[in-house]
Design a protein around this motif. Structure first.
Motif: not given
Length: 148
Positions: A96-98, A119-125
């Protein structure tokens, strides 16, 4: 009763049982279903009050504010068209970050704020776990004549 009628009766009873089981499952899941909204969906369709929803988008840059209690976090979720203020009390995920993707599970308040319970933080591939980052090796070519 003929065997033909007996099979037909059994088939109709089985079909009825499947329909009843399906209706019971749907009614049980009705309260547990969490619908997904983006901030522009909320602006367009209004606040979905009184039910659990998921709010997804990007954490707006410069919007993350941590409260003095050290647990509560206030931030803004945006989808590029609209924004929604979010408050979360708990431990935030490591990712989780801006300016990063997030899905917040919770409920809307009448004032338009979203109170997240998870909260679920998403990340890129391109995401790679930190423990794997140093263990990756350079890919070599299979051609014997190629310079490496």
């Amino acid at each position: 009763m003929k065997a033909k009628h007996q099979r037909l009766t059994l088939a109709l009873l089985a079909l009825g049982a499947v329909v009843v089981a399906g209706l019971l499952a749907l009614s049980a899941l009705k309260d547990q279903a969490a619908f997904f909204y983006a901030p522009s969906d909320v602006r367009r369709d209004g606040l979905p009050l009184g039910r659990a929803v998921r709010l997804g988008g990007m954490v707006e840059g410069g919007s993350v504010k941590r409260a003095a209690d050290g647990v509560t976090v206030h931030f803004v979720v945006t989808d590029g068209q609209a924004t929604t203020p979010v408050v979360f009390a708990g431990i935030v995920p490591d990712l989780f970050r801006e300016k990063s993707g997030v899905v917040a599970e919770g409920r809307f308040e009448p004032n338009g704020h979203f109170v997240a319970s998870n909260l679920l933080a998403k990340h890129d591939e391109k995401y790679m776990p930190p423990e794997m980052a140093g263990k990756m090796h350079e890919t070599k070519t299979l051609e014997p004549d190629a310079k490496q």
